[in-house]
Structures are given as structure tokens and as C-alpha cells.
Design an enzyme around this catalytic site. Structure first.
Site, short mmCIF file in Angstrom:
data_model
loop_
_atom_site.label_atom_id
_atom_site.label_comp_id
_atom_site.label_asym_id
_atom_site.label_seq_id
_atom_site.Cartn_x
_atom_site.Cartn_y
_atom_site.Cartn_z
N ASP A 34 9.60 -2.52 -4.85
CA ASP A 34 10.31 -1.58 -3.98
C ASP A 34 10.72 -2.23 -2.66
O ASP A 34 10.29 -3.33 -2.31
CB ASP A 34 9.43 -0.36 -3.70
N LYS A 56 14.79 1.69 -2.65
CA LYS A 56 15.56 2.90 -2.37
C LYS A 56 15.68 3.11 -0.88
O LYS A 56 14.71 2.97 -0.13
CB LYS A 56 14.87 4.11 -3.00
N MET A 169 7.98 9.88 6.06
CA MET A 169 9.42 10.07 5.83
C MET A 169 9.98 11.21 6.67
O MET A 169 10.81 11.99 6.20
CB MET A 169 9.69 10.34 4.34
#
Length: 254
Positions: A34, A56, A169
Site C-alpha cells: 500500500d 490508494k 482519516m
């Protein structure tokens, strides 16, 4: 039939990988990694190992989750040892459970290797204990991400009584998050810390309160990836901060 290892790479400092996680990197035929995985970890892979990036960004996915799932199944059916290297812990906002479900559905052997999650590591490197006898008897890990058009998943009203919140996040929704916490009973004076790029050499921490942190974050231009830590434990930072200090021993590997 091969095998898949769902491995937590930790929060950024490559030395925080677990012993078992490192073995999975060293033994893998294929590594799918990732965006927030420290690339230094990939230097431990076999020279002939295939390295596949599937990181991502908030508005752009190099590889869709369904495609990643299919890759894991396909590679394992070819007899490959596959390490799926994920930032933090695979099961803490890492979508590791979705990958595990796909493997179960297709009869693929797998193991889950837990990793150190940023909600604990980033505040620790900022000198903030998420629990403390005097200020933090409860601790919650919370998502600050809101999916466009989706129903609100976070039950903000239930977080009033939690002493320490580690919010992932959430930088793009910081005004909303602070507003929700205040609306549901948290004091505007509740301490808040923003830990940017936690556990890495780029780490930076700014502090404020629920009532002031939005303005401070804008002034300091705090960016993702950042952890939002809410609670009285933030006050301990001034006593025990260590990683961001210019001391020769602070970042020494023992």
C-alpha cells in the site's frame, strides 16, 4: 496451492514491523503493498520477488479493492507465497477483513499478521499516552472519513464518555468532527493533537483544543496522513515528548 499473508507493516517507522511480518516479506514470491508502507521494508524481499503497488489516495485508487482481492486469489492458485503488506494493522481500517473473506470464499490458505496501528504509535511518538491512570481509562479508535452519499457510520453521540479518541482519516473533515464532538457533549476546552506523518522523520505535532484546532490546523497547513488525538492525555505531551526533540539518542535503534 500457495498461501497469502495479510501483514500489518506498522505506522511508518520500518523498525516497527513485527518479527513475523518481516519473515513474511523475506519469504514472499509476490508482495502487494500500500501507499503508506515504508518502502525500506521492500528491501528485505527476495531479489526475484514481484512487487506490486496497489496504493490508494482519497480520490484515486491505483487498484480497486475488488481487483486486489482477485489478484490475491489468482496468485495463490498459481502456487505463490503472497504477502499483502498493509500500513498499520490489516484489520484497523485496512480492509483486511474483505480480503480475508475473498480468500475464504475461494479456499485459499491465509494468515493474518497484526501490525502496530497508527492510533497508538503516532501519539506514543508524540509523547502522548492513549491511556493514563489520571486522565485516560478508556480509549476508542474512530474513523473520521465520510463516504460521499453514504449514511453517517460514526455514532458521535456514543463517544462523549470515552476519555481518549484516536481518529483516523479525518483531516478533511476536521471542522465537522470537532463540531460533532462539541454538539454531543465534549467541552470546547478538550485538548487535541494532530500528529502528521507519525513515527517517520517527517513527523510534526500541533496541539490545541476542540474549539481552536481547526484554525490552528489551517494556519499550520497540517496535511494527511495525520492522526487526530482527542482527550486530556494530550496534556502529557509537554512532559514526555521525545521523538521530535533534537536529541542524539531520541531516534537511535537499540
Amino acid at each position: 496451492m500457495g498461501k497469502v499473508y495479510l501483514v500489518g507493516a506498522g505506522p511508518g517507522d520500518p523498525d516497527l514491523i513485527t518479527v513475523k511480518g518481516l519473515k513474511c516479506i523475506q519469504q514472499a514470491d509476490v508482495i502487494l503493498y500500500d501507499r503508506l508502507v515504508n518502502k525500506e521494508l521492500l528491501t528485505h524481499a527476495k531479489p526475484e520477488a514481484d512487487l506490486i503497488y496497489c496504493g490508494k489516495l482519497p480520490d484515486y485508487h491505483t487498484m480497486q479493492q475488488e481487483t486486489i482481492n482477485a489478484f490475491l486469489v489468482k496468485l495463490a492458485k498459481k502456487g505463490k507465497v503472497v504477502t499483502r503488506l498493509k500500513g498499520g494493522d490489516p484489520f484497523v481500517f485496512g480492509r483486511g477483513a474483505e480480503e480475508a473473506e475473498a480468500l475464504v470464499k475461494n479456499g485459499i490458505p491465509f494468515e493474518v499478521i497484526p501490525g502496530i496501528t497508527a492510533g497508538i504509535a503516532a501519539p506514543a511518538y508524540a509523547g502522548i499516552p492513549v491511556t493514563h491512570r489520571e486522565a485516560g481509562a478508556s480509549f476508542a479508535i474512530v474513523t473520521g472519513h465520510r463516504r460521499a452519499g453514504a449514511e453517517e457510520q460514526t455514532k458521535w453521540e456514543s463517544l462523549k464518555g470515552i476519555d481518549t479518541l484516536a481518529i483516523y482519516m479525518g483531516m478533511s473533515n476536521l471542522p465537522y468532527i470537532c463540531g460533532q464532538l462539541i454538539h454531543h457533549g465534549k467541552s470546547e476546552q478538550t485538548p487535541v493533537a494532530l500528529v502528521e506523518w507519525g513515527t517517520t522523520e517527517k513527523q510534526r505535532t500541533v496541539t490545541g483544543t476542540l474549539g481552536t484546532i481547526v484554525t490552528i490546523a489551517q494556519k499550520e497547513q497540517v496535511q494527511n496522513p495525520s492522526m487526530i488525538i482527542v482527550g486530556e492525555v494530550v496534556r502529557f505531551r509537554e512532559k514526555i515528548k521525545w521523538f521530535e526533540q533534537p536529541l542524539p539518542y531520541a531516534r537511535e535503534a537499540f
